[in-house]
Design an enzyme around this catalytic site. Sequence first.
Site, PDB file in Angstrom:
ATOM      1  N   TRP A   1       0.827  -1.195   0.000  1.00 37.83           N
ATOM      2  CA  TRP A   1       0.000   0.000   0.000  1.00 37.83           C
ATOM      3  C   TRP A   1       0.865   1.250   0.000  1.00 37.83           C
ATOM      4  O   TRP A   1       1.975   1.254   0.553  1.00 37.83           O
ATOM      5  CB  TRP A   1      -0.983   0.012   1.166  1.00 37.83           C
ATOM      6  CG  TRP A   1      -0.518  -0.656   2.422  1.00 37.83           C
ATOM      7  CD1 TRP A   1      -0.480  -1.997   2.665  1.00 37.83           C
ATOM      8  CD2 TRP A   1      -0.032  -0.029   3.618  1.00 37.83           C
ATOM      9  NE1 TRP A   1      -0.013  -2.242   3.929  1.00 37.83           N
ATOM     10  CE2 TRP A   1       0.272  -1.049   4.545  1.00 37.83           C
ATOM     11  CE3 TRP A   1       0.157   1.293   4.000  1.00 37.83           C
ATOM     12  CZ2 TRP A   1       0.766  -0.783   5.814  1.00 37.83           C
ATOM     13  CZ3 TRP A   1       0.646   1.555   5.268  1.00 37.83           C
ATOM     14  CH2 TRP A   1       0.936   0.532   6.158  1.00 37.83           C
ATOM     15  N   CYS A   2       0.351   2.325  -0.618  1.00 41.67           N
ATOM     16  CA  CYS A   2       1.184   3.497  -0.886  1.00 41.67           C
ATOM     17  C   CYS A   2       1.593   4.228   0.385  1.00 41.67           C
ATOM     18  O   CYS A   2       2.638   4.897   0.400  1.00 41.67           O
ATOM     19  CB  CYS A   2       0.474   4.440  -1.856  1.00 41.67           C
ATOM     20  SG  CYS A   2      -0.989   5.271  -1.206  1.00 41.67           S
ATOM     21  N   ASP A   3       0.828   4.113   1.454  1.00 44.78           N
ATOM     22  CA  ASP A   3       1.158   4.793   2.711  1.00 44.78           C
ATOM     23  C   ASP A   3       2.575   4.467   3.180  1.00 44.78           C
ATOM     24  O   ASP A   3       3.259   5.296   3.781  1.00 44.78           O
ATOM     25  CB  ASP A   3       0.195   4.380   3.832  1.00 44.78           C
ATOM     26  CG  ASP A   3      -1.255   4.319   3.433  1.00 44.78           C
ATOM     27  OD1 ASP A   3      -1.551   4.027   2.266  1.00 44.78           O
ATOM     28  OD2 ASP A   3      -2.113   4.515   4.309  1.00 44.78           O
ATOM     29  N   ALA A   4       3.016   3.234   2.916  1.00 39.91           N
ATOM     30  CA  ALA A   4       4.298   2.764   3.423  1.00 39.91           C
ATOM     31  C   ALA A   4       5.469   3.547   2.851  1.00 39.91           C
ATOM     32  O   ALA A   4       6.571   3.531   3.431  1.00 39.91           O
ATOM     33  CB  ALA A   4       4.468   1.279   3.121  1.00 39.91           C
ATOM     34  N   LEU A   5       5.283   4.243   1.736  1.00 40.87           N
ATOM     35  CA  LEU A   5       6.386   4.990   1.148  1.00 40.87           C
ATOM     36  C   LEU A   5       6.832   6.145   2.039  1.00 40.87           C
ATOM     37  O   LEU A   5       7.974   6.598   1.948  1.00 40.87           O
ATOM     38  CB  LEU A   5       5.991   5.512  -0.230  1.00 40.87           C
ATOM     39  CG  LEU A   5       5.738   4.436  -1.283  1.00 40.87           C
ATOM     40  CD1 LEU A   5       5.386   5.070  -2.624  1.00 40.87           C
ATOM     41  CD2 LEU A   5       6.938   3.514  -1.432  1.00 40.87           C
TER      42      LEU A   5
END
Length: 214
Positions: A1-5
Amino acid sequence: WCDALFMAPPAMLELSAQTGDARYRTYAMREYWATVDFLFDPAEHLFYRDSRFFERRDDRARKQFWSRGNGWVFASMPRIIPLLPKGSADRRRMEALFVEMAARLKELQKADGYWSPSLLAPEGSPPESSGTGFFTYGMAWGVKAGLLNAQQYRPVVDRGWAALERAIQPDGRLGWVQQVSDRPEKVEASDTQYYGVGAFLLAATAVAALDDRR
C-alpha cells in the site's frame, strides 16, 4: 500500500547516512520504485492506495484516489530527496515524480484550500485536514527547494495553510481529520488523529521555513 512509502524508506536512507552502508539505501529505493511502478497511475499522475482500487469507481465512474494515501506519498519525497546523492538517477527520478504529482495536485485543490477525501470527487466534499496537511507541506518544501515555481505554487501553499488554520477547533484540537481507513470516507469537524496533527506540524514548519526566504 502506498502509505508505506512515507514510513519505511526515509528511515532506511538515514541508516545509510549514519552507518555509511549503502545497502540500506539500495534496498529502500528498490522497494520504493517497485511500489511506484505498481500503484502509480500515469494518466492521472496519482497513486492508488493498493491494488484493490485499480478497478474501483465511484457512482460517476471516476477512479478513486484517496487524499491521505497520496499525501503520504507526496510527503515522503521531501524526506527522501535530500538524502539521495545529488545528480544520482534515483534523485533525478524522484524529483521528476515530485514535480509531476505537484502539478496534478495543484489542479485538484479546491477553492477553499482543502483537497477532497476522494481527489477526483470535489463536489459537496467536506474539509479534510490530513491530506491537506501533507500536500501543503510538500508544496512549501518544493518551493523552498527550488523544485516548484514560487509564483505558481506559493498561492497553493497559502490557500492550504489558511484551510489548515480554519480546521483548528474552539478547544484547540485539529479537526476535520478523516479517521483511520484505507479509502475516502466521511469526515466531521470533531474528528482528529495524531497523524493529522503530524501533517499539520510538517506543514507549519515548511511554511515557516518558506517565509524565512522573504
